[in-house]
Motif scaffolding. Structure first.
Motif, PDB file in Angstrom:
ATOM      1  N   ALA A  63      -4.536 -43.121  66.870  1.00  0.00           N
ATOM      2  CA  ALA A  63      -5.620 -42.351  65.800  1.00  0.00           C
ATOM      3  C   ALA A  63      -5.392 -40.666  66.080  1.00  0.00           C
ATOM      4  O   ALA A  63      -5.413 -39.965  65.494  1.00  0.00           O
ATOM      5  CB  ALA A  63      -6.652 -43.363  65.512  1.00  0.00           C
ATOM      6  N   VAL A  80     -11.040 -43.438  61.144  1.00  0.00           N
ATOM      7  CA  VAL A  80     -10.347 -44.745  62.443  1.00  0.00           C
ATOM      8  C   VAL A  80     -11.493 -45.849  61.422  1.00  0.00           C
ATOM      9  O   VAL A  80     -12.743 -45.931  62.211  1.00  0.00           O
ATOM     10  CB  VAL A  80     -10.857 -44.215  63.980  1.00  0.00           C
ATOM     11  N   MET A 107     -11.721 -50.068  62.542  1.00  0.00           N
ATOM     12  CA  MET A 107     -10.611 -51.181  62.873  1.00  0.00           C
ATOM     13  C   MET A 107     -10.865 -52.639  62.627  1.00  0.00           C
ATOM     14  O   MET A 107     -12.017 -52.800  61.838  1.00  0.00           O
ATOM     15  CB  MET A 107     -11.684 -51.108  64.550  1.00  0.00           C
ATOM     16  N   GLN A 150      -7.864 -51.389  72.637  1.00  0.00           N
ATOM     17  CA  GLN A 150      -8.502 -50.216  71.674  1.00  0.00           C
ATOM     18  C   GLN A 150      -8.176 -48.974  72.658  1.00  0.00           C
ATOM     19  O   GLN A 150      -7.658 -47.928  71.487  1.00  0.00           O
ATOM     20  CB  GLN A 150     -10.001 -50.621  72.041  1.00  0.00           C
ATOM     21  N   LYS A 151      -8.725 -48.774  73.508  1.00  0.00           N
ATOM     22  CA  LYS A 151      -8.003 -47.258  73.841  1.00  0.00           C
ATOM     23  C   LYS A 151      -6.324 -47.286  73.166  1.00  0.00           C
ATOM     24  O   LYS A 151      -6.030 -45.530  73.017  1.00  0.00           O
ATOM     25  CB  LYS A 151      -8.062 -46.927  75.648  1.00  0.00           C
ATOM     26  N   TYR A 195      -6.873 -46.194  70.072  1.00  0.00           N
ATOM     27  CA  TYR A 195      -7.978 -44.713  69.387  1.00  0.00           C
ATOM     28  C   TYR A 195      -6.648 -43.293  70.254  1.00  0.00           C
ATOM     29  O   TYR A 195      -7.078 -42.780  69.117  1.00  0.00           O
ATOM     30  CB  TYR A 195      -8.601 -44.692  70.346  1.00  0.00           C
ATOM     31  N   ARG A 196      -6.103 -43.602  71.114  1.00  0.00           N
ATOM     32  CA  ARG A 196      -5.261 -42.867  71.528  1.00  0.00           C
ATOM     33  C   ARG A 196      -4.257 -42.330  70.399  1.00  0.00           C
ATOM     34  O   ARG A 196      -4.159 -41.384  70.203  1.00  0.00           O
ATOM     35  CB  ARG A 196      -4.088 -42.913  72.931  1.00  0.00           C
TER      36      ARG A 196
END
Length: 92
Positions: A78, A86, A88, A71-72, A75-76
């Motif tokens: 994105a 965003v 998921m 996930q990290k 998100y980075r």
């Protein structure tokens, strides 16, 4: 885009080659601007299939880091591509 907002779908993936294409084809590209997939060291051809499908941003973890790290990474990326919204979506 939705109301001038950039929409990015992020796909956390682990051994998702059997379901990735179906999931990807169901994304509503009339409102989604970009797609990012993170392959968390799959043992199948998830990342290769993602590239064949034309997913523009494919991140590959060389060793399995787990769901949180996946996930990290998503998100980075994105944030890097200037996402306003965003979403998921799980392809596996």
């Amino acid at each position: 885009m939705i109301n001038g907002k950039k929409v990015v779908v992020v796909l956390p993936a682990y051994n998702a080659s059997l379901t990735l294409e179906k999931t990807y084809r169901e994304i509503p590209f009339d409102v989604v601007d970009e797609v990012v997939l993170c392959d968390d060291a799959s043992k199948d051809n998830t990342s290769q299939l993602a590239r064949q499908l034309g997913i523009p941003h494919v991140i590959v973890h060389e060793q399995n880091k787990g769901y949180g790290a996946n996930q990290k990474s998503l998100y980075r990326k994105a944030i890097e591509v200037k996402a306003d919204i965003v979403i998921m979506l799980h392809p596996d």
